[in-house]
Design an enzyme around this catalytic site. Structure first.
Site, PDB file in Angstrom:
ATOM      1  N   HIS A  99       6.139   3.168 -32.530  1.00  0.00           N
ATOM      2  CA  HIS A  99       5.288   4.139 -31.843  1.00  0.00           C
ATOM      3  C   HIS A  99       5.116   5.427 -32.643  1.00  0.00           C
ATOM      4  O   HIS A  99       4.145   6.149 -32.432  1.00  0.00           O
ATOM      5  CB  HIS A  99       5.844   4.422 -30.448  1.00  0.00           C
ATOM      6  CG  HIS A  99       5.558   3.323 -29.479  1.00  0.00           C
ATOM      7  ND1 HIS A  99       5.195   3.543 -28.171  1.00  0.00           N
ATOM      8  CD2 HIS A  99       5.563   1.964 -29.630  1.00  0.00           C
ATOM      9  CE1 HIS A  99       4.997   2.385 -27.554  1.00  0.00           C
ATOM     10  NE2 HIS A  99       5.223   1.416 -28.424  1.00  0.00           N
ATOM     11  N   HIS A 262       7.355  -7.919 -30.192  1.00  0.00           N
ATOM     12  CA  HIS A 262       7.683  -8.495 -28.888  1.00  0.00           C
ATOM     13  C   HIS A 262       8.713  -9.614 -28.983  1.00  0.00           C
ATOM     14  O   HIS A 262       9.050 -10.233 -27.970  1.00  0.00           O
ATOM     15  CB  HIS A 262       6.412  -8.981 -28.204  1.00  0.00           C
ATOM     16  CG  HIS A 262       5.498  -7.859 -27.818  1.00  0.00           C
ATOM     17  ND1 HIS A 262       4.282  -8.039 -27.191  1.00  0.00           N
ATOM     18  CD2 HIS A 262       5.631  -6.510 -27.971  1.00  0.00           C
ATOM     19  CE1 HIS A 262       3.704  -6.858 -26.992  1.00  0.00           C
ATOM     20  NE2 HIS A 262       4.508  -5.921 -27.455  1.00  0.00           N
TER      21      HIS A 262
END
Length: 719
Positions: A99, A262
């Site tokens: 991020h 993920h």
């Protein structure tokens, strides 16, 4: 004749003038720096990235293996204030690095982890960064331990890399040398902020277009719940491709990054109550969590709930197998957001704090199997069947994600830097000094080219009997150099990519291909020892000196690119047209790393010379009465004449001085409309010597800006 370029053979990599300070003037030769005026040193924009004193030396002494060892110990040491999921902070650190890095956008080079601006608003309060303040708190003891040599930016990436490798994932390498910013200044345009609303307004959040890097301000890429929160994977696939494309990721890189990220951890959305106020809203107690205890099994981060795989702390390709092997249907999750569950018996993973939990997918995940183009499905199938193909794609995509904003590989430091990657647009190495051309002789050849007509290539401009290509060569050097941007260290004249598309095709660069043809005999004369990049800068510099600019230092050793790929995300945003705005001009100045004062001096220098051509730019006329001399006459005209808006036969508008054949563009008049630009112009109009000296400093800074020597050094910087 200026002495600077006559001395170049002595220092082939860095040549400086030995002329007296302010030794050559034009215009009012009696003008001098005002009494008490501080020395002119060419100080760059104070908001441009700058390493703290001693940083590079401390970085070179940093023991990266020791940092990694401390990180691995940290991952396993769960803290009560934010308990580790599955007994490790590894997945949290992957998210932190992702991020920080994923805010990068190609439109202006803003975003990315260099600068570590997620520590500041606006990024620290983005919804997508909920609870990452806890990750930075966990890292603080390590940052404190290693001090100056370990920047926050490097620590964040190293934490993500170490987390991936500790869970069995592949890492290509590590480029150290990120320089921390002191504030969130360079993230303001990412939004939400007044600056973003001016430069890139988004009427409906969730449908934002470039130059914004995300479809949704406050999220890294897009809404994973689906377009505007609707679980429609077929439409989400287009948003995935669009948003990842804004950071220069292709389809394979996109799918690899999503599947790699993920592979680890879980989403957090224990109840609909939410995370609570952000740091901007409540800096004392940000994101306390409004579900139960607000942490551990009660944590709320994204509002979704559950892991993607049954092995959330182990690297593998199960994510893709789950996409392929199960039928998925939408379901409202406990956090009040749409997510996806299997249509049947759902596999289970360990619970983050014990017990078990069913796996899930997000709409953006399912979109990889519902892509209307069919391209994502092929990649998902490949990665589900071939672990090695996935490993290779992810390791390279992750390195690109975390390193893209660092610029060329020459800015990287450390033993783990891999070979230059395509996204770094590598250039050939500089030849040994003995193999470089004699730049003194090159300068003499350029002087001849300036005044030697070559009508077959381009008719020479004739100014009352003085024929010269000088202004054209100045324009060539400026357009080649002024693509540089301090945000991601792309652009600049090193590589001479102005010879190729897309730069050579920009309307602003019309006829510069003919300037290159005029210089071709000089290039052929000196062969491999003279790069096009060096020749272009020399040509502009010599032309300026011949027009009366103060002697300039020249730093040789540039090399040439073989194509224009390094310019594919650059663009010219100011053209002189009436559509130009003050906000965009301000931003262009910032990205060049200039102060407003420096930019005004460059405008005065460039627009002192030559004239506009209807068949090239669509504009007409000169900015001064003597367009062969660089002086402060440009500013005198700008500030004293009465300007009338005229429409040309091309349909374009420009400004003409009343009763004089002197012309300006809207960009010129903007100097009068901005208080800071106006103040600088007034000083330059009053003192020609001051103007000439500040022009010299600014020009030298721009043409040398891309000569990197590590993360903070410049090959052309004098000791």
């Amino acid at each position: 004749m200026p002495a600077t370029l006559g001395a170049l053979a002595v220092f082939p990599l860095l040549a400086s003038s030995f002329c007296p300070f302010l030794g050559r003037t034009s215009g009012d030769a009696s003008a001098r720096l005002p009494g008490g005026h501080p020395p002119v040193t060419g100080i760059p924009n104070p908001d441009a990235p700058k390493a703290p004193s001693g940083y590079v030396a401390a970085l070179q002494e940093l023991d990266l293996d020791a940092v990694r060892e401390d990180l691995r110990a940290l991952f396993k040491n769960s803290k009560d204030f934010w308990p580790a999921d599955y007994g490790t902070y590894g997945p949290l650190m992957v998210r932190l690095a992702w991020h920080n890095s994923g805010s990068y956008r190609t439109s202006d080079g803003r975003g990315g982890v260099d600068g570590a601006r997620q520590r500041f608003d606006p990024e620290r309060s983005w919804a997508d960064n909920t609870n990452l303040d806890k990750a930075r708190t966990l890292l603080w003891p390590i940052k404190e331990k290693y001090g100056l040599g370990l920047s926050w930016g490097d620590l964040i990436v190293l934490a993500g890399n170490t987390a991936i490798s500790s869970m069995g994932g592949p890492i290509l390498g590590f480029c150290a040398g990120r320089i921390d910013d002191p504030s969130g200044y360079w993230s303001e345009a990412l939004g939400p902020s007044p600056e973003q609303e001016v430069l890139a307004p988004c009427k409906l959040n969730g449908t934002c277009k470039p130059p914004l890097g995300s479809t949704t301000v406050g999220l890294i890429y897009l809404n994973p719940e689906g377009p505007l929160g609707k679980p429609i994977p077929e439409k989400s696939a287009g948003e995935v491709r669009d948003s990842f494309g804004r950071m220069a990721m292709n389809d394979s890189e996109t799918v690899a990054l999503i599947g790699g990220g993920h592979a680890f951890g879980k989403t957090h959305g224990a109840c609909p109550a939410g995370a609570g106020p952000s740091p901007r809203e409540d800096p004392i107690n940000p994101w306390p969590g409004l579900c139960g205890t607000g942490k551990g099994k009660d944590a709320f981060t994204s509002g979704f709930e559950g892991p993607w795989t049954t092995t959330p702390t182990t690297w593998n390709n199960e994510y893709f197998k789950n996409l392929v092997n199960y039928a998925w249907k939408p379901k409202m999750g406990p956090g009040g957001h749409w997510q996806w569950t299997t249509n049947g018996t759902t596999p289970v993973a360990p619970g983050p704090q014990g017990g078990q939990q069913e796996i899930m997918m997000l709409t953006s995940d399912i979109s990889l199997t519902r892509d209307p183009t069919g391209k994502y499905q092929e990649i998902v199938k490949l990665f589900a069947e071939d672990q090695q193909a996935f490993d290779h794609a992810f390791s390279h995509a992750w390195y690109k994600l975390t390193t893209r904003d660092m610029g060329p590989v020459t800015r990287c430091v450390g033993p783990d830097v891999p070979p230059a990657q395509p996204f770094q647009y590598p250039l050939p190495p500089t030849p040994p000094g003995s193999d470089l051309a004699n730049f003194t002789e090159v300068a003499e050849a350029v002087r001849d080219a300036i005044v030697t007509p070559n009508e077959e290539v381009l008719p020479v401009d004739d100014y009352d009997g003085k024929k010269t290509y000088g202004p054209l060569f100045v324009r060539l050097a400026w357009q080649c150099s002024a693509t540089f941007r301090v945000t991601d260290y792309q652009g600049g004249c090193d590589g001479a990519r102005i010879r190729f598309s897309p730069e050579k095709d920009w309307p602003i660069n019309v006829a510069l291909d003919r300037a290159l043809l005029l210089l071709k005999p000089v290039k052929e004369k000196f062969g491999k020892g003279l790069s096009w990049a060096d020749l272009i800068v020399i040509a502009g510099t010599v032309a300026l000196e011949e027009a009366g600019a103060l002697p300039m230092k020249f730093c040789g050793g540039r090399t040439d690119a073989s194509d224009g790929l390094g310019s594919q995300y650059l663009k010219n945003r100011i053209t002189g047209a009436n559509s130009d705005t003050m906000a965009v001009l301000d931003d262009v100045i910032k990205l060049l790393g200039l102060t407003k004062r420096q930019f005004v001096s460059l405008m005065g220098g460039g627009h002192s010379l030559g004239r506009m051509h209807m068949d090239r730019s669509g504009y007409n006329g000169s900015w001064s009465l003597d367009p062969t001399i660089i002086s402060n006459g440009y500013f005198k005209h700008l500030l004293t004449e009465t300007w009338q808006n005229v429409t040309l036969s091309t349909g374009k508008q420009q400004f003409k001085a009343k009763d004089k054949d002197v012309f300006m563009l809207k960009t010129d008049l903007m100097i009068k409309w901005d208080a800071e630009l106006m103040a600088a112009a007034q000083e330059f109009a009053s003192n020609n010597t001051l103007f000439l000296e500040e022009f010299r400093q600014a020009w030298t800074q721009v043409v040398h800006a891309d000569r990197f020597d590590g993360p903070a050094g410049n090959l052309c910087q004098e000791e």
